[in-house]
Scaffold this active site. Structure first.
Site, PDB file in Angstrom:
ATOM      1  N   HIS A  71       0.814  -1.211   0.000  1.00 38.89           N
ATOM      2  CA  HIS A  71       0.000   0.000   0.000  1.00 38.89           C
ATOM      3  C   HIS A  71       0.852   1.267   0.000  1.00 38.89           C
ATOM      4  O   HIS A  71       0.401   2.308  -0.461  1.00 38.89           O
ATOM      5  CB  HIS A  71      -0.974  -0.021   1.179  1.00 38.89           C
ATOM      6  N   ASP A  86       8.027   5.162  -0.621  1.00 37.56           N
ATOM      7  CA  ASP A  86       8.738   6.274   0.013  1.00 37.56           C
ATOM      8  C   ASP A  86       8.363   6.468   1.483  1.00 37.56           C
ATOM      9  O   ASP A  86       8.802   7.421   2.115  1.00 37.56           O
ATOM     10  CB  ASP A  86       8.468   7.575  -0.757  1.00 37.56           C
ATOM     11  N   THR A 203      -3.547 -22.497   4.932  1.00 42.08           N
ATOM     12  CA  THR A 203      -2.193 -22.533   5.502  1.00 42.08           C
ATOM     13  C   THR A 203      -1.636 -21.122   5.623  1.00 42.08           C
ATOM     14  O   THR A 203      -0.618 -20.792   5.005  1.00 42.08           O
ATOM     15  CB  THR A 203      -1.257 -23.388   4.615  1.00 42.08           C
ATOM     16  N   ASP A 208       3.087 -21.000   0.630  1.00 47.34           N
ATOM     17  CA  ASP A 208       2.935 -22.145  -0.264  1.00 47.34           C
ATOM     18  C   ASP A 208       1.947 -21.777  -1.363  1.00 47.34           C
ATOM     19  O   ASP A 208       1.546 -20.618  -1.498  1.00 47.34           O
ATOM     20  CB  ASP A 208       2.490 -23.395   0.506  1.00 47.34           C
TER      21      ASP A 208
HETATM   22 CA    CA Z   1       4.067   5.824  -0.677  1.00 45.51          CA
END
Ligand code: CA
Length: 340
Positions: A71, A86, A203, A208
């Site tokens: 994000h 950043d 899991t 995996d």
């Molecule tokens: Ca950013």
């Protein structure tokens, strides 16, 4: 932690032999570890601090830290200066967390932000480093690249992220293919509602290919209260499925399927896509490669399988050009997935 940043700098040089017999100069840090570059020494005390004081809090912090890398980095537009990986999601938290796609990230940001005041690192580096360390705690995961030296963020990221098409469009701006995005989504796991602790596969603690198998099982029931938060019907009790994660999308279905029984491909594709994502908006040539600070993840135990109680008849074929690989089910009663 007790370690001071300055004490972590170079003490001396060590010579070590790598596997192919070549001689490589390595640096011994004040804290005793060796690494390829003295600039990376600041990361060892941070690594110990994060392992002890963030990831001791459990698996959900690993998931959330990985989600945060995504994000922060995806908040980028080729048409707007700044942005990318950043640290803006931490530095400009008040603005960026107003975007619905960033719901629930306040808790992990709050957990991570304290490390900024006790270690000499920028928010952008901290977020990507914590993500790479978290992944290293998952059995079967690749050892991710970590590049050090992202400058401080200069402003909040542009809004807009959620459905797969928008994610693909945003990544396309920085020249990512849909295939690379699929590899990333494997572990990012979409936009988990903050209140939910239902995992996306059976899991959740290991890296995996089960997500790629279980997403193709026919949905039979909602995991909780129903159709809120974009949930779709899941094939297993306790498993979460969100609509954009179902990925029954002609652009990605065959790529998705190709990972179902190919752990090696998944590790390699995920590592490559993460390496690219981690430097979105950053000039990679200005960074120092500190990948050798990242711990080597434990090996995976087990192999690709259908959850107990399922058969190949439960697979919903989505790829038009190749059949789903033949898998057998775990023995025992039908799998249900406990919360993480
Ligand atoms: Ca950013």
């Amino acid at each position: 932690m007790a370690f001071k940043t300055l004490s972590a700098f170079l003490l001396g040089l060590a010579i070590s032999r790598v596997a192919n017999g070549a001689i490589t100069k390595r640096v011994t840090c004040a804290t005793g570890e060796t690494t390829a570059n003295a600039a990376c020494c600041v990361l060892f005390p941070l690594l110990a601090d994060i392992q002890e004081n963030l990831f001791d809090g459990g698996e959900s912090y690993v998931h959330e830290s990985l989600r945060l890398t995504f994000h922060d980095a995806i908040g980028f537009s080729a048409n707007i200066s700044g942005g990318g990986a950043d640290g803006s999601i931490m530095t400009f938290e008040d603005e960026e967390l107003q975007q619905p796609a960033n719901n629930g990230l306040d808790e992990i940001i709050e957990r991570q932000v304290g490390f900024l005041s006790t270690h000499n690192i920028t928010a952008g580096d901290l977020i990507q480093f914590a993500g790479a360390v978290g992944v290293a705690n998952c059995a079967g995961a690749p050892r991710l690249e970590f590049m050090l030296g992202r400058p401080a963020a200069t402003g909040a990221a542009p809004p807009g992220l959620t459905p797969l098409d928008k994610i693909l469009a945003r990544f396309a701006e920085v020249d990512f293919s849909p295939e690379e995005v699929v590899a990333l989504l494997a572990s990012m796991e979409g936009n988990l509602p903050a209140s939910s602790r239902s995992p996306f596969d059976s899991t959740p603690g290991v890296f995996d290919t089960q997500l790629f198998i279980e997403v193709q099982l026919k949905g039979t029931a909602f995991p909780g209260t129903g159709t809120t938060n974009g949930e779709a019907q899941s094939p297993l009790r306790g498993e979460m499925r969100i609509e954009s994660d179902a990925l029954v999308n002609p652009r990605t279905a065959c790529e998705w399927q190709s990972f179902a029984d190919n752990q090696t491909k998944l590790k390699s594709a995920f590592r490559a896509a993460m390496a690219r994502m981690a430097v979105i908006g950053v000039d990679r040539n200005t960074l120092v490669d500190c990948s050798d600070v990242i711990p080597v993840p434990p090996a995976l135990v087990g192999s690709p399988h259908l959850p107990a109680g399922k058969t190949m008849d439960d697979i919903e074929q989505a790829c038009a050009t190749a059949p789903f690989p033949t898998l057998t089910a775990d023995p025992g009663p039908e799998t249900s997935v406990p919360p993480v």
